[in-house]
Design a protein around this motif. Structure first.
Motif, PDB file in Angstrom:
ATOM      1  N   SER A 105       0.839  -1.200   0.000  1.00 17.81           N
ATOM      2  CA  SER A 105       0.000   0.000   0.000  1.00 17.81           C
ATOM      3  C   SER A 105       0.870   1.245   0.000  1.00 17.81           C
ATOM      4  O   SER A 105       2.095   1.166   0.180  1.00 17.81           O
ATOM      5  N   GLY A 106       0.205   2.379  -0.137  1.00 15.78           N
ATOM      6  CA  GLY A 106       0.929   3.642  -0.103  1.00 15.78           C
ATOM      7  C   GLY A 106       1.517   3.934   1.263  1.00 15.78           C
ATOM      8  O   GLY A 106       2.671   4.356   1.383  1.00 15.78           O
ATOM      9  N   ALA A 107       0.715   3.698   2.296  1.00 19.54           N
ATOM     10  CA  ALA A 107       1.210   3.937   3.650  1.00 19.54           C
ATOM     11  C   ALA A 107       2.435   3.073   3.934  1.00 19.54           C
ATOM     12  O   ALA A 107       3.421   3.547   4.513  1.00 19.54           O
ATOM     13  N   ASN A 110       5.466   4.393   2.248  1.00 17.05           N
ATOM     14  CA  ASN A 110       6.028   5.513   2.998  1.00 17.05           C
ATOM     15  C   ASN A 110       6.678   5.069   4.306  1.00 17.05           C
ATOM     16  O   ASN A 110       7.657   5.671   4.749  1.00 17.05           O
ATOM     17  N   PHE A 139      -0.433  14.447   2.655  1.00 16.04           N
ATOM     18  CA  PHE A 139      -1.063  13.195   3.062  1.00 16.04           C
ATOM     19  C   PHE A 139      -0.110  12.059   2.718  1.00 16.04           C
ATOM     20  O   PHE A 139       0.242  11.859   1.559  1.00 16.04           O
ATOM     21  N   HIS A 140       0.317  11.317   3.751  1.00 17.99           N
ATOM     22  CA  HIS A 140       1.263  10.223   3.515  1.00 17.99           C
ATOM     23  C   HIS A 140       0.751   8.867   3.967  1.00 17.99           C
ATOM     24  O   HIS A 140       1.468   7.876   3.844  1.00 17.99           O
ATOM     25  N   GLY A 141      -0.479   8.793   4.524  1.00 17.63           N
ATOM     26  CA  GLY A 141      -1.032   7.491   4.883  1.00 17.63           C
ATOM     27  C   GLY A 141      -1.599   7.467   6.290  1.00 17.63           C
ATOM     28  O   GLY A 141      -1.619   8.491   6.983  1.00 17.63           O
ATOM     29  N   GLU A 191       5.078  15.567  -1.530  1.00 18.63           N
ATOM     30  CA  GLU A 191       4.320  15.266  -2.749  1.00 18.63           C
ATOM     31  C   GLU A 191       4.584  16.390  -3.752  1.00 18.63           C
ATOM     32  O   GLU A 191       4.539  17.565  -3.389  1.00 18.63           O
ATOM     33  N   GLU A 196      -4.677  14.658  -1.623  1.00 17.31           N
ATOM     34  CA  GLU A 196      -5.711  14.850  -0.604  1.00 17.31           C
ATOM     35  C   GLU A 196      -5.772  16.322  -0.206  1.00 17.31           C
ATOM     36  O   GLU A 196      -6.805  16.821   0.189  1.00 17.31           O
ATOM     37  N   ASP A 224       6.821  11.483  -2.433  1.00 22.00           N
ATOM     38  CA  ASP A 224       5.683  10.573  -2.290  1.00 22.00           C
ATOM     39  C   ASP A 224       4.874  10.660  -3.579  1.00 22.00           C
ATOM     40  O   ASP A 224       4.149  11.619  -3.806  1.00 22.00           O
ATOM     41  N   VAL A 226       2.691   8.295  -4.488  1.00 20.26           N
ATOM     42  CA  VAL A 226       1.655   7.272  -4.344  1.00 20.26           C
ATOM     43  C   VAL A 226       0.462   7.599  -5.245  1.00 20.26           C
ATOM     44  O   VAL A 226      -0.108   6.722  -5.892  1.00 20.26           O
ATOM     45  N   GLN A 227       0.106   8.882  -5.304  1.00 20.07           N
ATOM     46  CA  GLN A 227      -1.048   9.285  -6.116  1.00 20.07           C
ATOM     47  C   GLN A 227      -0.643   9.829  -7.488  1.00 20.07           C
ATOM     48  O   GLN A 227      -1.332   9.632  -8.480  1.00 20.07           O
ATOM     49  N   LYS A 253      -0.755   3.529  -5.629  1.00 16.47           N
ATOM     50  CA  LYS A 253      -2.126   3.471  -6.134  1.00 16.47           C
ATOM     51  C   LYS A 253      -2.298   2.799  -7.504  1.00 16.47           C
ATOM     52  O   LYS A 253      -2.999   1.823  -7.626  1.00 16.47           O
TER      53      LYS A 253
HETATM   54  C1  LIG Z   1      -3.323   7.453  -0.941  1.00 17.17           C
HETATM   55  C2  LIG Z   1      -2.047   8.051  -0.546  1.00 17.17           C
HETATM   56  C3  LIG Z   1      -1.248   7.460   0.457  1.00 17.17           C
HETATM   57  C4  LIG Z   1      -1.702   6.259   1.246  1.00 17.17           C
HETATM   58  O1  LIG Z   1      -1.880   5.142   0.448  1.00 17.17           O
HETATM   59  P1  LIG Z   1      -2.691   3.873   1.035  1.00 17.17           P
HETATM   60  O2  LIG Z   1      -2.549   2.843  -0.051  1.00 17.17           O
HETATM   61  O3  LIG Z   1      -4.090   4.317   1.253  1.00 17.17           O
HETATM   62  O4  LIG Z   1      -2.028   3.482   2.294  1.00 17.17           O
HETATM   63  C5  LIG Z   1      -0.023   8.029   0.706  1.00 17.17           C
HETATM   64  N1  LIG Z   1       0.409   9.119   0.054  1.00 17.17           N
HETATM   65  C6  LIG Z   1      -0.335   9.713  -0.905  1.00 17.17           C
HETATM   66  C7  LIG Z   1       0.206  10.907  -1.622  1.00 17.17           C
HETATM   67  C8  LIG Z   1      -1.584   9.213  -1.229  1.00 17.17           C
HETATM   68  O5  LIG Z   1      -2.339   9.811  -2.150  1.00 17.17           O
END
Ligand SMILES: *Cc1c(COP(=O)(O)O)cnc(C)c1O
Length: 403
Positions: A105-107, A110, A139-141, A191, A196, A224, A226-227, A253
């Motif tokens: 996962s993203g969290a 991180n 937002f990092h998780g 980011e 978020e 980060d 993730v998104q 993601k």
């Molecule tokens: C969604 C998100 C996360 C967390 O990812 P999860 O898979 O929900 O744990 C971390 N950082 C960013 C920038 C995100 O958009």
């Protein structure tokens, strides 16, 4: 088939209360279309929150997943798995990083990033550095460490004490960042476009300043993604928009179009921070997951989806902003890169919610972040006509709500 209200009642008794759901239950998806329990069709502009970049139930991915399910699903990371290496090779080929760690996962990506920064400083450099600086609005998780890194009170409420070693500075303020760095600072985690946080992109000069400050202080520059990751922003990675050279990157993601896969990518130098036993996960990067992710990236490259996201995104942002010429002052600002778009409405929170709801009623799924920003994260292969009809509908909805 159960109705949405029946599902809502059942959920109350069965699931821990964590989500405030949209008022619909989804039963089926294809491409950028979703169908609810009542048989109503929706155009999906959210793609599972930037996850299903190749659309729902993509046929090529379904074939890949089915074949993997017949061959090998999971054996744990006690074994060598060629699928993992094939994917790692393709993924690392898209960026400047040399090595990857797979997780779920993203969290978790991180978490790996945070642990790597600390361990690299303490074990490789032999320096007592542990502090991670993040940016306000981040937002990092939702794990404890990533909630600490996120630094927002609403996500920390009731979970004290927070893990120590995190500090936050205002987004966009290079001077504040420079001042915040101490002999304990190990890294900056940021980011390139806060998702978020309301789709807030870094300006190029600021992004370069952040990188420069990290280099000068000899600490790690960690992004980060993730998104923002994987072709959404018009480049494969958002840091490539500004030719940045981060030391560490997290992603998740979109990697496997809905199967849980996260990744931490690092340079060879930083990779020295982990040795066998430093970090691990049971599921991370299993054969089925990485076979699927490999196909995802292959399709994105084959179909030039980063370039498509760039072109369609520019047009979409332009068309949304142009609503202002007909419904004066209805859109405050349109932000983003590629198909990561935030349209901030010139309305209060309550009216913005009503606009979002009216869009949903008319069959358009997007999200509302920071109370007044419509966030659009459609599949990268969404038909252009779906984006055009969204803009047209948004204009009609704004006419109705702008009085
Ligand atoms: C969604 C998100 C996360 C967390 O990812 P999860 O898979 O929900 O744990 C971390 N950082 C960013 C920038 C995100 O958009």
């Amino acid at each position: 088939m159960s109705t949405t209200s029946h599902l809502k009642e059942r959920e109350e008794t069965l699931l821990c209360r964590t989500y405030s759901r949209y008022p619909l239950s989804v039963v089926r998806g294809k491409g950028s279309r979703l169908w609810d329990a009542e048989g109503k069709e929706y155009i999906d502009l959210l793609a599972g929150i930037a996850v299903t970049s190749l659309g729902h139930c993509n046929a090529e991915l379904a074939d890949t997943i089915a074949a993997s399910a017949q061959k090998l699903i999971h054996v744990s990371n006690l074994f060598y798995q060629e699928e993992q290496l094939d994917y790692a090779e393709r993924l690392l080929g898209t960026c400047r990083f040399d090595k990857v760690f797979f997780c779920n996962s993203g969290a978790e990506a991180n978490e790996a990033v945070i642990k790597m920064a600390r361990r690299y400083m303490q074990k490789v450099r032999g320096e007592d550095r542990f502090e991670i600086i993040t940016l306000q609005g981040a937002f990092h998780g939702r794990t404890l460490a990533t909630v600490a890194a996120t630094g927002q009170a609403k996500f920390q409420d009731g979970f004290s004490p927070m893990p120590a070693g995190f500090k936050q500075v205002p987004f966009g303020d290079a001077e504040a960042l420079k001042k915040a760095i101490s002999p304990k600072t190990a890294a900056v985690l940021a980011e390139i476009i806060q998702g978020e946080g309301g789709v807030r992109p870094m300006q190029a000069e600021y992004a370069k300043a952040v990188q420069g400050i990290c280099k000068e202080a000899n600490i790690l520059f960690m992004v980060d993604e993730v998104q923002t990751g994987l072709c959404r922003t018009g480049e494969t990675w958002a840091h490539q928009l500004f030719d940045l050279e981060p030391d560490v990157m997290s992603s998740a993601k979109a990697l496997a179009n809905g199967l849980p896969l996260g990744a931490m990518l690092v340079t060879n130098e930083v990779a020295k921070g982990f040795v066998a036993g430093s970090h691990a996960t049971t599921f991370g990067g299993g054969a089925l997951l990485t076979a699927c992710a490999n196909k995802v990236l292959e399709i994105m490259q084959r179909d030039n989806l980063a370039a498509r996201a760039k072109t369609l995104g520019e047009k979409l942002r332009h068309n949304i902003a142009a609503i202002n010429t007909r419904v004066e002052g209805s859109i405050k600002e349109v932000r983003g890169h590629g198909l990561m778009v935030g349209a901030q409405l010139n309305l209060d929170a309550e009216k913005s919610k009503a606009v979002w709801n009216a869009l949903l009623t008319r069959g358009y799924i997007c999200s509302l972040t920071q109370e007044t920003t419509l966030r659009l994260l459609p599949a990268l292969n969404i038909p252009e006509a779906d984006l055009d009809s969204f803009v047209k509908t948004l204009e009609e909805v704004l006419i109705a709500h702008n009085s």
